[in-house]
Design a protein around this motif. Structure first.
Motif, PDB file in Angstrom:
ATOM      1  N   SER A  70      -4.004   3.897   2.067  1.00 35.21           N
ATOM      2  CA  SER A  70      -3.488   3.382   3.330  1.00 35.21           C
ATOM      3  C   SER A  70      -4.405   2.328   3.960  1.00 35.21           C
ATOM      4  CB  SER A  70      -3.261   4.526   4.308  1.00 35.21           C
ATOM      5  OG  SER A  70      -4.486   5.160   4.617  1.00 35.21           O
ATOM      6  N   THR A  71      -5.688   2.344   3.645  1.00 35.58           N
ATOM      7  CA  THR A  71      -6.646   1.400   4.202  1.00 35.58           C
ATOM      8  C   THR A  71      -7.252   0.580   3.076  1.00 35.58           C
ATOM      9  OG1 THR A  71      -7.180   2.968   5.958  1.00 35.58           O
ATOM     10  CG2 THR A  71      -8.776   1.220   5.555  1.00 35.58           C
ATOM     11  N   PRO A  72      -7.324  -0.734   3.206  1.00 33.16           N
ATOM     12  CA  PRO A  72      -7.988  -1.531   2.167  1.00 33.16           C
ATOM     13  C   PRO A  72      -9.432  -1.071   1.979  1.00 33.16           C
ATOM     14  CG  PRO A  72      -6.798  -2.962   3.665  1.00 33.16           C
ATOM     15  CD  PRO A  72      -6.767  -1.581   4.261  1.00 33.16           C
ATOM     16  N   THR A  73      -9.862  -1.009   0.725  1.00 29.74           N
ATOM     17  CA  THR A  73     -11.190  -0.488   0.430  1.00 29.74           C
ATOM     18  C   THR A  73     -12.064  -1.500  -0.307  1.00 29.74           C
ATOM     19  OG1 THR A  73     -10.380   0.513  -1.615  1.00 29.74           O
ATOM     20  CG2 THR A  73     -10.432   1.920   0.341  1.00 29.74           C
ATOM     21  N   LEU A  74     -13.362  -1.367  -0.094  1.00 29.53           N
ATOM     22  CA  LEU A  74     -14.365  -2.179  -0.759  1.00 29.53           C
ATOM     23  C   LEU A  74     -14.638  -1.611  -2.136  1.00 29.53           C
ATOM     24  CD1 LEU A  74     -16.639  -4.398  -0.511  1.00 29.53           C
ATOM     25  CD2 LEU A  74     -18.112  -2.533   0.260  1.00 29.53           C
ATOM     26  N   SER A  75     -14.685  -2.457  -3.157  1.00 26.96           N
ATOM     27  CA  SER A  75     -14.995  -1.988  -4.510  1.00 26.96           C
ATOM     28  C   SER A  75     -16.283  -2.584  -5.053  1.00 26.96           C
ATOM     29  CB  SER A  75     -13.845  -2.300  -5.472  1.00 26.96           C
ATOM     30  OG  SER A  75     -13.616  -3.693  -5.528  1.00 26.96           O
TER      31      SER A  75
END
Length: 156
Positions: free
Chosen positions: A26-31
């Motif tokens: 649901s939330t954009p994430t850092l990879s």
């Protein structure tokens, strides 16, 4: 009387329908965090699964962890740019980290950027501080797609 009882039981019975939850984060994430030396500037790239709703940028004298309030060391930095991504995280919906690298790194091979550090990863707010040495440097922060990323440029 049996019809009344059957109608009452039927009226009191609630029907539940199973609706599966969406499998998408649901939330954009850092990879990943990448850095690079370019002619006239240093670049910090935050690889994301999607783009944050907004980002805020400010120059600060020092940074602290948003959860504990503990100061974050930024050795070699005379200037600090804090970038706050609203609607982003470094963990998934289950709390598992999506970024497993260093949370306070000294990027190699850059002539101005000295440090990149997390300041916050809480309630869909992701904070990143970029420490640099040249007080007269310019900066710009923008987003790109295909793939999704937040780009932080620091002039030399």
């Amino acid at each position: 009387m049996n019809r009344r009882l059957a109608a009452l039981v039927l009226a009191a019975t609630t029907v539940f329908t199973f609706v599966p939850m969406a499998s998408a984060q649901s939330t954009p994430t850092l990879s990943n965090i990448r850095t690079g030396q370019h002619a006239g500037f240093n670049r910090v790239v935050l690889d994301m699964s999607g783009l944050p709703a907004e980002h805020r940028v400010r120059e600060v004298a020092g940074v602290a962890n948003c959860g504990s309030g503990d100061p974050i060391s930024m050795p070699g930095s005379t200037e600090i740019l804090e970038v706050v991504l609203i609607g982003a995280a470094a963990h998934d919906d289950n709390g598992n980290p999506t970024y497993t690298g260093s949370r306070n790194l000294a990027p190699p091979g850059l002539d101005n950027v000295r440090r990149v550090a997390f300041t916050c990863d809480f309630e869909a707010t992701l904070g990143i501080a970029v420490g640099y040495g040249n007080a007269s440097s310019w900066h710009r922060v923008f987003t790109l797609t295909n793939p999704n990323r937040v780009v932080i440029d620091i002039g030399q």
